[in-house]
Design an enzyme around this catalytic site. Structure first.
Site, PDB file in Angstrom:
ATOM      1  N   GLY A  57     -32.925  19.475   8.771  1.00  8.97           N
ATOM      2  CA  GLY A  57     -32.047  18.569   8.920  1.00  8.97           C
ATOM      3  C   GLY A  57     -31.380  18.431  10.048  1.00  8.97           C
TER       4      GLY A  57
ATOM      5  N   GLU B 249     -36.078  25.701   6.966  1.00  2.00           N
ATOM      6  CA  GLU B 249     -36.900  24.434   7.090  1.00  2.00           C
ATOM      7  C   GLU B 249     -37.444  22.847   7.748  1.00  2.00           C
ATOM      8  OE1 GLU B 249     -38.160  24.529   3.200  1.00  2.00           O
ATOM      9  OE2 GLU B 249     -35.789  22.856   1.803  1.00  2.00           O
TER      10      GLU B 249
ATOM     11  N   GLY C 134     -38.141  19.522  10.232  1.00  2.00           N
ATOM     12  CA  GLY C 134     -39.510  19.091   9.805  1.00  2.00           C
ATOM     13  C   GLY C 134     -39.508  18.144  11.468  1.00  2.00           C
ATOM     14  N   ARG C 135     -38.148  16.478  11.100  1.00  2.00           N
ATOM     15  CA  ARG C 135     -38.539  16.247  12.359  1.00  2.00           C
ATOM     16  C   ARG C 135     -38.037  17.084  13.547  1.00  2.00           C
ATOM     17  NH1 ARG C 135     -36.710  11.068  11.822  1.00  2.00           N
ATOM     18  NH2 ARG C 135     -35.559  11.293   9.123  1.00  2.00           N
TER      19      ARG C 135
ATOM     20  N   CYS D 249     -45.451 -10.792  11.554  1.00  2.00           N
ATOM     21  CA  CYS D 249     -44.834 -12.617  11.150  1.00  2.00           C
ATOM     22  C   CYS D 249     -43.592 -11.712  10.718  1.00  2.00           C
ATOM     23  CB  CYS D 249     -46.124 -12.835  10.579  1.00  2.00           C
ATOM     24  SG  CYS D 249     -47.449 -13.205  11.446  1.00  2.00           S
TER      25      CYS D 249
ATOM     26  N   TYR E 242     -41.619  11.536  10.706  1.00  2.88           N
ATOM     27  CA  TYR E 242     -41.602  10.339  10.191  1.00  2.88           C
ATOM     28  C   TYR E 242     -42.056   8.987  11.302  1.00  2.88           C
ATOM     29  CZ  TYR E 242     -38.575  14.207   8.101  1.00  2.88           C
ATOM     30  OH  TYR E 242     -39.061  14.718   7.075  1.00  2.88           O
TER      31      TYR E 242
HETATM   32  C1  LIG Z   1     -37.188  16.078   4.122  1.00  2.57           C
HETATM   33  C2  LIG Z   1     -36.953  18.163   3.830  1.00  2.57           C
HETATM   34  C3  LIG Z   1     -36.741  18.691   4.832  1.00  2.57           C
HETATM   35  C4  LIG Z   1     -36.875  18.416   6.145  1.00  2.57           C
HETATM   36  O1  LIG Z   1     -35.603  17.559   6.367  1.00  2.57           O
HETATM   37  P1  LIG Z   1     -35.567  17.243   8.451  1.00  2.57           P
HETATM   38  O2  LIG Z   1     -34.622  16.247   8.756  1.00  2.57           O
HETATM   39  O3  LIG Z   1     -36.602  16.455   9.316  1.00  2.57           O
HETATM   40  O4  LIG Z   1     -35.253  18.200   9.111  1.00  2.57           O
HETATM   41  C5  LIG Z   1     -36.333  20.193   4.880  1.00  2.57           C
HETATM   42  N1  LIG Z   1     -36.014  19.765   3.138  1.00  2.57           N
HETATM   43  C6  LIG Z   1     -36.224  19.343   2.425  1.00  2.57           C
HETATM   44  C7  LIG Z   1     -36.169  19.767   0.709  1.00  2.57           C
HETATM   45  C8  LIG Z   1     -36.774  18.240   2.143  1.00  2.57           C
HETATM   46  O5  LIG Z   1     -36.995  17.093   1.486  1.00  2.57           O
END
Ligand SMILES: *Cc1c(COP(=O)(O)O)cnc(C)c1O
Length: 416
Positions: free
Chosen positions: A251, A287, A289-290, A365, A394
């Protein structure tokens, strides 16, 4: 969230600095091979190395594969991360193929018995448990499938209250209020007893997991991590169980309004160093991601048409939100840069924008197919190229590809 009305007077979203490999490829591809996703793997490696370098010892970095599971991305990240967080049986099998032998943690709500059994059979070392029901299912399946060998490590995921008032922002909240994610804190006692009284002999509780919000800056992330660790320490003390690790989730913020901005990894790493120093023997895990992969991805396309409608300029590009759904989902303007192309190979006249600001839409459209509004692009012409930044997470994998049956984009992994 919905789009803001077109802003033709205020400041436009800053244009991103296009990296050299992306600019070169976006200009050299034939028009028929656009749109295309361009991934700058050199930039990704550099960014991942900087993130890793900012984190202290005793903080493990996992990549949340759901942000972008392209095998080339997973491979490029692999040397810089300690493992991969997967949230489905599909991701688990895919990640195991793409980066074999790398550790995985299996999280996510609604795990099926078949997925759980497959993960146990594959030897996944760590499960993030989302509910009391899931814990009982995992315990029963582990007793059958992992009757010998080391026990399965478990981190119950808790939906802890974000009550500190320390949070200034929180774009997507996954916790702190009623949600389908994780265990209610009131169930902590029962879950800890089940994990420690011998009724789940093949499971070993290592600590807790909490992914509570997305889009937080470093100060907010540190406040959340501090309160999660404090809560976990008290819980494990009450049950007389050693606390080995706490996963404080992902996050970390990506600012789509400022493509040059980055999460303050140095400040975050320094704060985590203070936190682990207060708790000898404790490992933390994050952990994201983004914030790892958003910056390396670009969606490159060509302007097909330019027109004026009720006093505003619109550009229609090849592709659209069925390839890059991020701006429609998050309600923002995707930052983009125009790469002018002087050549015009057609016998018919070339349309061009009359004003300074253009709304860039796709080929669908539906009025929702808008990639960016208020883009500063005086004189934008059909045939010019546009590259959208922050399209590495994403983006393609959350998009509704088949709507309207336009061709799929190309995929190019640069510097691989
Ligand atoms: C989606 C998710 C992440 C990654 O979140 P980001 O906003 O992409 O950093 C990490 N842990 C869990 C459990 C998630 O569902």
């Amino acid at each position: 969230m919905s789009h803001c009305p077109a802003d033709t007077t205020g400041p436009a979203v800053a244009a991103p600095a296009v990296t050299a490999p992306v600019r070169e490829r976006a200009l050299s591809l034939p028009a028929e091979e656009l749109p295309a996703y361009l991934y700058d793997l050199g930039a990704l490696r550099e960014h991942a190395a900087a993130v890793r370098g900012a984190l202290p010892e005793r903080v493990e970095l996992y990549y949340a594969a759901k942000a972008n599971p392209e095998p080339e991305i997973l491979t490029a990240l692999s040397p810089y991360v300690d493992g991969f967080e997967v949230s489905s049986g599909g991701e688990l099998a895919h990640v195991a193929r793409a980066v074999p032998e790398r550790p995985q943690a299996f999280g996510g709500p609604g795990k099926t018995p078949a997925e759980t059994a497959a993960a146990l059979a594959a030897g996944v070392p760590r499960f993030h448990v989302e509910s009391a029901h899931e814990l009982r299912m995992l315990a029963a399946l582990a007793a059958e499938r992992r009757a010998s060998g080391p026990p399965v490590d478990v981190l119950p995921r808790f939906n802890l209250p974000l009550s500190d008032g320390a949070l200034h922002t929180s774009a997507l909240s996954m916790g702190g209020g009623p949600t389908p994610f994780g265990l209610d804190p009131s169930e902590a006692g029962e879950v800890m007893r089940c994990l420690t009284d011998g009724s789940c002999p093949r499971l070993r509780v290592r600590g807790i997991h909490a992914h509570l919000a997305s889009g937080l800056g470093a100060a907010d992330q540190l406040a959340v991590a501090g309160s999660v660790v404090g809560w976990a320490v008290r819980l494990f003390e009450r049950h007389g169980v050693p606390l080995h690790e706490v996963n404080v989730g992902g996050g970390m913020a990506v600012d789509y309004a400022d493509p040059a901005a980055r999460f303050d990894w140095a400040g975050y790493g320094a704060g985590l160093a203070r936190l682990v120093a207060d708790h000898p023997g404790l490992r933390l895990r994050i952990e994201p991601g983004r914030a790892l992969t958003a910056y390396c991805g670009w969606y490159a396309t060509e302007v097909l048409d330019v027109k004026r409608s009720h006093g505003e300029d619109f550009a229609v590009v090849r592709g659209g939100t069925h390839h890059l759904r991020t701006p429609a989902t998050k309600g923002h303007d995707q930052p983009c840069a125009v790469l002018p192309v002087d050549r015009w190979p057609h016998r018919w006249p070339r349309p061009a924008a009359r004003g300074d600001r253009v709304t860039v839409a796709g080929q669908l459209c539906t009025p929702k197919d808008v990639l960016a509004r208020g883009v500063r692009a005086p004189g934008l012409r059909a045939g010019d190229r546009v590259v959208f930044a922050l399209a590495g997470a994403y983006a393609w994998n959350i998009s509704h590809h088949d709507f309207l049956m336009h061709p799929r984009p190309g995929f190019h992994f640069l510097g691989g």
